[in-house]
Write a protein that holds these residues in place. Structure first.
Motif, PDB file in Angstrom:
ATOM      1  N   UNK A   2     -95.823 -73.456  69.513  1.00 31.06           N
ATOM      2  CA  UNK A   2     -94.668 -73.589  70.415  1.00 31.06           C
ATOM      3  C   UNK A   2     -94.501 -72.308  71.226  1.00 31.06           C
ATOM      4  N   UNK A   3     -93.821 -72.447  72.334  1.00 32.21           N
ATOM      5  CA  UNK A   3     -93.534 -71.283  73.186  1.00 32.21           C
ATOM      6  C   UNK A   3     -92.057 -70.968  73.122  1.00 32.21           C
ATOM      7  N   UNK A   4     -91.755 -69.690  72.901  1.00 34.64           N
ATOM      8  CA  UNK A   4     -90.355 -69.247  72.879  1.00 34.64           C
ATOM      9  C   UNK A   4     -90.190 -68.124  73.896  1.00 34.64           C
ATOM     10  N   UNK A   5     -88.919 -67.745  74.127  1.00 37.53           N
ATOM     11  CA  UNK A   5     -88.630 -66.859  75.251  1.00 37.53           C
ATOM     12  C   UNK A   5     -88.113 -65.489  74.812  1.00 37.53           C
ATOM     13  N   UNK A   6     -88.490 -64.490  75.570  1.00 38.68           N
ATOM     14  CA  UNK A   6     -88.005 -63.118  75.372  1.00 38.68           C
ATOM     15  C   UNK A   6     -86.546 -63.042  75.866  1.00 38.68           C
ATOM     16  N   UNK A   7     -85.609 -62.631  74.989  1.00 41.89           N
ATOM     17  CA  UNK A   7     -84.187 -62.658  75.370  1.00 41.89           C
ATOM     18  C   UNK A   7     -83.668 -61.378  76.009  1.00 41.89           C
TER      19      UNK A   7
ATOM     20  N   UNK B   9     -92.828 -65.707  78.172  1.00 43.38           N
ATOM     21  CA  UNK B   9     -93.054 -66.765  77.188  1.00 43.38           C
ATOM     22  C   UNK B   9     -93.993 -66.238  76.105  1.00 43.38           C
ATOM     23  N   UNK B  15     -92.034 -73.087  63.948  1.00 37.69           N
ATOM     24  CA  UNK B  15     -90.650 -72.600  63.988  1.00 37.69           C
ATOM     25  C   UNK B  15     -90.434 -71.404  63.068  1.00 37.69           C
ATOM     26  N   UNK B  18     -91.668 -68.433  64.687  1.00 38.00           N
ATOM     27  CA  UNK B  18     -90.785 -68.061  65.796  1.00 38.00           C
ATOM     28  C   UNK B  18     -89.601 -67.248  65.288  1.00 38.00           C
ATOM     29  N   UNK B  22     -88.521 -62.989  66.060  1.00 33.14           N
ATOM     30  CA  UNK B  22     -87.273 -62.367  66.564  1.00 33.14           C
ATOM     31  C   UNK B  22     -86.794 -61.259  65.633  1.00 33.14           C
ATOM     32  N   UNK B  35     -84.890 -70.639  67.631  1.00 33.42           N
ATOM     33  CA  UNK B  35     -85.889 -70.204  68.620  1.00 33.42           C
ATOM     34  C   UNK B  35     -85.630 -70.840  69.992  1.00 33.42           C
ATOM     35  N   UNK B  36     -85.486 -70.006  71.019  1.00 33.57           N
ATOM     36  CA  UNK B  36     -85.155 -70.544  72.344  1.00 33.57           C
ATOM     37  C   UNK B  36     -86.408 -71.039  73.075  1.00 33.57           C
ATOM     38  N   UNK B  37     -86.537 -72.322  73.163  1.00 31.28           N
ATOM     39  CA  UNK B  37     -87.653 -72.895  73.904  1.00 31.28           C
ATOM     40  C   UNK B  37     -87.232 -73.126  75.350  1.00 31.28           C
ATOM     41  N   UNK B  38     -88.223 -73.248  76.211  1.00 32.06           N
ATOM     42  CA  UNK B  38     -87.927 -73.468  77.631  1.00 32.06           C
ATOM     43  C   UNK B  38     -87.098 -74.736  77.820  1.00 32.06           C
ATOM     44  N   UNK B  73     -80.532 -68.152  77.106  1.00 34.87           N
ATOM     45  CA  UNK B  73     -81.477 -67.872  76.012  1.00 34.87           C
ATOM     46  C   UNK B  73     -80.727 -67.387  74.771  1.00 34.87           C
ATOM     47  N   UNK B  74     -79.835 -66.433  74.977  1.00 36.70           N
ATOM     48  CA  UNK B  74     -79.105 -65.890  73.825  1.00 36.70           C
ATOM     49  C   UNK B  74     -78.115 -66.897  73.246  1.00 36.70           C
ATOM     50  N   UNK B  77     -80.151 -69.108  71.046  1.00 36.78           N
ATOM     51  CA  UNK B  77     -80.460 -68.361  69.816  1.00 36.78           C
ATOM     52  C   UNK B  77     -79.286 -68.344  68.849  1.00 36.78           C
TER      53      UNK B  77
END
Lengths: 93, 371
Positions: A2-7, B9, B15, B18, B22, B35-38, B73-74, B77
Motif C-alpha cells: 500500500x502507499x501512504x503519505x508523508x504528513x 508517497x 497496514x 505502515x 509512522x 495510515x493515510x492513503x491517497x 492527512x493528519x 491519521x
C-alpha cells in the motif's frame, strides 16, 4: 503493498541563506534588535560597548521587539533595512 | 474533485508496516495512527471542497504554510471522519489568525490551544459537552479533532519535544481539549456572547496553560458563595492576565439562573473580586516581578508599607497597579472570562482553565459548511 503519505510540511520560503558579510565593522551603521527578554538589552549593549573599543561605528539604531515569539514588526524590519548595514540580534532568555 | 496530492508517497507491505513507519519516522505522538492513503485523504478533501495546495493557515514564526492536504492527512491519521473537516479548517484558521497567533509553541509553560465548538454542529457531530468533559470520554469527534490538531502541529511546525517544543510539564489538554458547549440552558452560549447567531456554528481557540482546576463550590445559599472558592483559586494562581475559561456544569448554571444571574453577572463577579492585596503581593515577591517598567528589585519579599493591606491589584480588570504587575506585552492583550456551560450534570465543582495571555488572544471563527 500500500502507499501512504508523508504528513510533514517544509519551510514555505525555501532555504534561508546567510546575509552578505561586510568585511569590517568600521564605519558601519549598526542595527540592534532586542527580543524583549529581561536584561537582554544589557547583554546586547555590553556587546556594543566591547565592539566600540575595536571599531568605529557610524551609528547605532536600537529597537525592541514587542514580543519574543513574533518576528519583528515590518516597520522595524524596514527601518533597520533602510538605515543599517549590520544587524545584531539574539534569541533566548 | 481535488487535484492530485503533492505529499511524498511511501510504499509499505501492509497496514502493520505502515503504522510502524509512522513511529520510525517520528510522525506520531506515541499512539498508532490510521495510515493515510491517497484515497482516504482525497475523500476528506472532496467532502470539504478543498484543493490539496489550498492554504489554511500560516505560521510565520516557523516559516510554514499549512495546506488543506496537510490538514487532511493528519486528520485521517488521527482517526477523524471526513465530516469533521469544516471544524478542523475553522480550528486551524482560529489558531493561525493574527489575533491568536500560535507564536508560543516553545514556551516553557506548555501552552496549548483549547477548542470550543458552539452552535448546531457541536451536537450534530457528537462533540462532548457532558460527563468527563476534558478527557477521553468516547466522543470520536472531540478525541480525534483534538488529536488531529495536535498531530498537524507536531508534523508541520515541529511542535514536539524533539523539535521546538520546550514545555516543562507538557499539557494534558493536548490531544484532548476539544469540547462543545451545552447549549440547553437559558443562558446564551459563548458564540452568541461574542456576537454570532445561535444557528452559526463556530470554533473558539483559547490558549491554555496545563491543568484544568476543579474547585469545590457547592455552597449554594447565594450565587456569590458559589463563586467565592473560584475567586480564591484564580486570585492565588499565577496572578496573570489573559482570558480565563470558566466551565459551569448545567445544574450549577440552573442554580445561577434561579438566582437571576446571567453569564455576564458571573463574569463580572469574578472580574470585580479576583484580587490580592499589595501587602500580600509584596510579601510573596510578586510586586513588580513581571513589569516592564518597575525598577525596584523584584522577586524577593519586599517591605510592606502602611496601607498596603487595603490596596489591591486585580487579575482581571485594569487598575492603577497594572504597570507594576504586568509587562507591556500582556497589557496589550485581552483580559476576560469566557463562561461556558459544560461537564457532568451532578457534583459540587466548577472548573477554571488558566490562559497563556502573554502574546495571544482567543479567536472565534465561523465554521463554513462544505463548498
Amino acid at each position: 503493498m500500500i502507499e501512504v503519505l508523508n504528513p510533514t510540511a517544509g519551510p514555505a520560503t525555501g532555504k534561508i541563506v546567510m546575509a552578505k558579510r561586510t568585511g569590517t565593522l568600521d564605519g558601519q551603521r549598526i542595527g540592534v534588535i532586542w527580543n524583549g527578554r529581561p536584561y537582554g538589552d544589557k547583554v546586547i549593549n555590553s556587546v556594543i560597548d566591547m565592539l566600540r573599543q575595536k571599531y568605529s561605528f557610524e551609528s547605532v539604531v536600537f529597537r525592541k521587539k514587542p514580543y519574543i515569539g513574533n518576528v519583528a514588526p515590518v516597520s522595524i524590519q524596514e527601518e533597520i533595512i533602510d538605515s543599517c548595514d549590520v544587524v545584531i540580534t539574539g534569541i533566548g532568555d | 474533485m481535488a487535484n492530485p496530492l503533492i505529499a511524498e508517497h511511501l510504499s509499505v507491505d501492509n497496514l502493520d508496516a505502515a503504522m510502524e513507519l509512522y513511529f520510525e519516522r517520528g510522525w506520531t505522538d506515541g499512539l498508532p495512527v490510521v495510515p493515510p492513503t491517497e484515497m482516504k485523504v482525497m475523500e476528506f478533501l472532496d467532502y470539504a471542497g478543498l484543493q490539496p495546495d489550498q492554504p489554511i493557515g500560516n505560521v510565520p514564526e516557523r516559516d510554514r504554510i499549512i495546506t488543506a492536504e496537510h490538514l487532511a492527512i493528519n486528520a485521517v491519521m488521527a482517526g477523524c471522519k471526513k465530516e469533521y473537516m469544516p471544524v478542523l479548517v475553522a480550528s486551524v484558521e482560529a489558531i493561525c489568525h493574527p489575533d491568536f497567533r500560535f507564536n508560543h509553541m516553545a514556551t516553557l509553560g506548555s501552552a496549548w490551544p483549547m477548542l470550543i465548538v458552539n452552535g448546531p454542529m457541536g451536537k450534530e457531530l457528537g462533540f462532548n459537552s457532558g460527563m468527563y468533559l476534558l478527557s477521553a470520554a468516547g466522543s470520536r469527534a472531540s478525541s480525534t479533532v483534538a488529536r488531529a490538531i495536535s498531530l498537524l502541529f507536531w508534523n508541520c511546525t515541529e511542535s514536539r519535544p524533539d523539535g521546538i517544543q520546550r514545555g516543562q510539564f507538557g499539557n494534558p489538554g493536548r490531544g484532548h481539549y476539544c469540547i462543545a458547549e451545552n447549549e440547553e440552558t437559558s443562558w446564551d452560549p459563548l458564540h452568541m456572547m461574542l456576537g454570532f447567531d445561535r444557528e452559526q456554528s463556530t470554533v473558539t481557540a483559547l490558549s491554555t496553560y496545563p491543568g484544568p482546576y476543579q474547585v469545590y463550590c457547592q455552597r449554594t445559599a447565594s450565587p456569590e458563595l458559589m463563586l467565592d472558592s473560584m475567586v480564591d483559586a484564580i486570585s492565588t494562581y499565577d496572578f496573570y492576565r489573559g482570558t480565563y475559561l470558566l466551565l459551569i456544569p448545567p445544574h450549577f448554571a440552573e442554580l445561577f439562573i434561579q438566582y437571576g444571574w446571567s453569564k455576564h453577572d458571573v463574569r463580572q463577579y469574578l472580574i470585580d473580586n479576583c484580587k490580592r492585596s499589595v501587602a500580600d503581593l509584596k510579601r510573596r515577591g510578586l510586586w513588580g516581578l513581571h513589569s516592564s517598567e518597575y525598577d525596584g528589585f523584584a522577586g524577593v519579599a519586599q517591605e510592606v508599607e502602611p496601607g498596603d493591606e487595603n490596596r489591591y491589584a486585580y487579575v482581571l480588570k485594569p487598575h492603577e497597579y497594572d504597570r507594576i504587575m504586568f509587562d507591556d506585552t500582556t497589557l496589550m492583550r485581552r483580559t476576560d472570562v469566557y463562561v461556558v456551560v459544560g461537564g457532568g450534570n451532578a457534583g459540587p465543582r466548577l472548573c477554571f482553565i488558566a490562559p497563556y495571555g502573554v502574546s495571544t488572544d482567543p479567536k472565534t471563527v465561523a465554521i463554513r459548511p462544505p463548498a
